[in-house]
Design an enzyme around this catalytic site. Structure first.
Site, mmCIF file in Angstrom:
data_model
loop_
_atom_site.group_PDB
_atom_site.id
_atom_site.type_symbol
_atom_site.label_atom_id
_atom_site.label_comp_id
_atom_site.label_asym_id
_atom_site.label_seq_id
_atom_site.Cartn_x
_atom_site.Cartn_y
_atom_site.Cartn_z
ATOM 1 N N ASP A 117 22.134 49.449 34.595
ATOM 2 C CA ASP A 117 20.820 49.218 35.219
ATOM 3 C C ASP A 117 20.862 49.594 36.698
ATOM 4 O O ASP A 117 19.896 49.350 37.413
ATOM 5 C CB ASP A 117 20.420 47.745 35.056
ATOM 6 C CG ASP A 117 21.466 46.785 35.594
ATOM 7 O OD1 ASP A 117 22.675 47.086 35.482
ATOM 8 O OD2 ASP A 117 21.095 45.734 36.135
ATOM 9 N N GLU A 136 39.504 45.013 28.440
ATOM 10 C CA GLU A 136 38.902 44.155 29.463
ATOM 11 C C GLU A 136 39.981 43.738 30.471
ATOM 12 O O GLU A 136 41.106 43.445 30.091
ATOM 13 C CB GLU A 136 38.272 42.927 28.767
ATOM 14 C CG GLU A 136 37.799 41.819 29.645
ATOM 15 C CD GLU A 136 36.828 42.235 30.756
ATOM 16 O OE1 GLU A 136 35.857 42.947 30.503
ATOM 17 O OE2 GLU A 136 37.079 41.825 31.906
ATOM 18 N N ASP A 139 35.297 50.079 23.356
ATOM 19 C CA ASP A 139 34.324 49.581 24.339
ATOM 20 C C ASP A 139 35.100 49.213 25.605
ATOM 21 O O ASP A 139 35.946 48.311 25.581
ATOM 22 C CB ASP A 139 33.587 48.362 23.763
ATOM 23 C CG ASP A 139 32.438 47.905 24.646
ATOM 24 O OD1 ASP A 139 31.668 48.761 25.128
ATOM 25 O OD2 ASP A 139 32.297 46.680 24.848
ATOM 26 N N LYS A 197 28.965 47.637 47.623
ATOM 27 C CA LYS A 197 29.290 48.044 48.998
ATOM 28 C C LYS A 197 30.160 49.294 49.006
ATOM 29 O O LYS A 197 31.056 49.422 48.163
ATOM 30 C CB LYS A 197 30.040 46.913 49.709
ATOM 31 C CG LYS A 197 29.172 45.722 49.998
ATOM 32 C CD LYS A 197 29.973 44.705 50.782
ATOM 33 C CE LYS A 197 29.182 43.424 50.918
ATOM 34 N NZ LYS A 197 30.027 42.288 51.258
ATOM 35 N N ASP A 223 30.771 46.911 36.398
ATOM 36 C CA ASP A 223 30.481 46.320 37.718
ATOM 37 C C ASP A 223 30.193 47.434 38.718
ATOM 38 O O ASP A 223 30.990 48.363 38.853
ATOM 39 C CB ASP A 223 31.693 45.514 38.207
ATOM 40 C CG ASP A 223 32.039 44.411 37.225
ATOM 41 O OD1 ASP A 223 31.117 43.807 36.655
ATOM 42 O OD2 ASP A 223 33.240 44.163 37.023
HETATM 43 C C1 LIG Z 1 29.046 43.535 34.181
HETATM 44 S S1 LIG Z 1 30.254 43.301 32.949
HETATM 45 C C2 LIG Z 1 29.456 44.009 31.509
HETATM 46 C C3 LIG Z 1 30.090 43.531 30.237
HETATM 47 C C4 LIG Z 1 29.525 44.139 28.944
HETATM 48 N N1 LIG Z 1 29.941 45.520 28.816
HETATM 49 C C5 LIG Z 1 28.031 44.006 28.851
HETATM 50 O O1 LIG Z 1 27.349 45.051 28.902
HETATM 51 O O2 LIG Z 1 27.543 42.860 28.703
HETATM 52 C C6 LIG Z 1 31.530 44.511 33.298
HETATM 53 C C7 LIG Z 1 32.865 44.172 32.651
HETATM 54 O O3 LIG Z 1 33.821 45.202 32.931
HETATM 55 C C8 LIG Z 1 35.073 44.575 33.260
HETATM 56 N N2 LIG Z 1 35.866 45.496 34.082
HETATM 57 C C9 LIG Z 1 35.637 45.838 35.371
HETATM 58 N N3 LIG Z 1 36.576 46.689 35.805
HETATM 59 C C10 LIG Z 1 37.417 46.903 34.760
HETATM 60 C C11 LIG Z 1 38.589 47.699 34.579
HETATM 61 N N4 LIG Z 1 39.101 48.420 35.574
HETATM 62 N N5 LIG Z 1 39.187 47.678 33.363
HETATM 63 C C12 LIG Z 1 38.690 46.922 32.345
HETATM 64 N N6 LIG Z 1 37.587 46.151 32.463
HETATM 65 C C13 LIG Z 1 36.957 46.147 33.640
HETATM 66 C C14 LIG Z 1 34.654 43.314 33.991
HETATM 67 O O4 LIG Z 1 35.675 42.343 34.051
HETATM 68 C C15 LIG Z 1 33.434 42.883 33.173
HETATM 69 O O5 LIG Z 1 33.812 42.055 32.091
#
Ligand SMILES: C[S@@+](CC[C@H](N)C(=O)[O-])C[C@H]1O[C@@H](n2cnc3c(N)ncnc32)[C@H](O)[C@@H]1O
Length: 206
Positions: free
Chosen positions: A154, A65, A40, A122, A118
């Site tokens: 989403d 993560e 994941d 922008k 994420d």
């Molecule tokens: C909006 S959260 C969604 C978390 C989870 N997958 C959910 O659906 O509830 C996106 C996650 O991806 C992580 N993330 C963003 N860029 C990343 C990267 N380059 N490598 C690893 N994790 C990353 C963020 O820190 C965050 O915890």
């Protein structure tokens, strides 16, 4: 369970996050390293995988993560729960997933999930988005034959961008998916569903 306080977002382009992780010590982190592996990417607090590891004891689960305190907390919780088929790694997936996955044999990675990454809305922040050509290449290279990639978000433009990158890969075939096939929802998925907002999903098979 107590929640650690963390920054909501971190900039994956910052020098601190451009590090090379140690290759995964699969023999050390899982009791049975030969079980099929579910990866994941962007596992956040890791609750999705925590519950998956409980209901699917015949698979291993690896969360990746970028926010280190969340990884430490998630690994502490899995130890408290005595789960030997679950592990989390601090890794910037966009830049160094290939290094982490280097030791995997070609028949182990069965499932990859990318859920609500994420969006970095922008235009000037688009470079910070997680799913890029090289991440797709790494995932497909390590995915075993018949392995699956499941993506959901989403955010409509992000869905198109991510699905487009996976569609370009000749080793993958898209299969129709109307809903989430996993028995557990991520925290973000539950929140979006509660608001009644649309979710865009895609599934690919190698
Ligand atoms: C909006 S959260 C969604 C978390 C989870 N997958 C959910 O659906 O509830 C996106 C996650 O991806 C992580 N993330 C963003 N860029 C990343 C990267 N380059 N490598 C690893 N994790 C990353 C963020 O820190 C965050 O915890």
């Amino acid at each position: 369970m107590p929640r650690v306080r963390v920054h909501q977002h971190v900039n994956p382009l910052a020098p601190f996050y451009r590090f090379t992780p140690q290759p995964l010590q699969i023999e050390r982190v899982f009791a049975d390293p030969n079980l099929p592996l579910h990866l994941d990417i962007g596992s956040a607090r890791g609750r999705f995988l925590l519950k998956m590891a409980m209901v699917e004891p015949n698979q291993n689960f690896l969360g990746v993560e970028i926010r280190e305190p969340l990884v430490e907390e998630a690994n502490r919780i899995k130890e408290e729960e005595n789960l030997t088929n679950l592990h989390y790694e601090f890794c910037n997936a966009t830049y160094s997933l290939h290094k982490l996955l280097e030791p995997l044999s070609s028949d182990v990675l069965q499932t990859v999930t990318i859920q609500f990454p994420d969006p970095w809305y922008k235009k000037k922040h688009a470079k910070r988005r997680m799913v890029k050509d090289n991440l797709v290449e790494t995932v497909v290279e390590h995915l075993r034959m018949t392995g699956k990639v499941f993506i959901q978000t989403d955010v409509d433009f992000l869905a198109e961008e991510m699905f487009g990158l996976f569609r370009e890969n000749a080793l993958l075939r898209e299969i129709e998916v109307a809903e989430n096939l996993f028995p557990i929802k991520t925290e973000r998925e539950a929140a979006v569903e509660e608001k009644g907002l649309p979710i865009y999903r895609a599934m690919f098979i190698k």
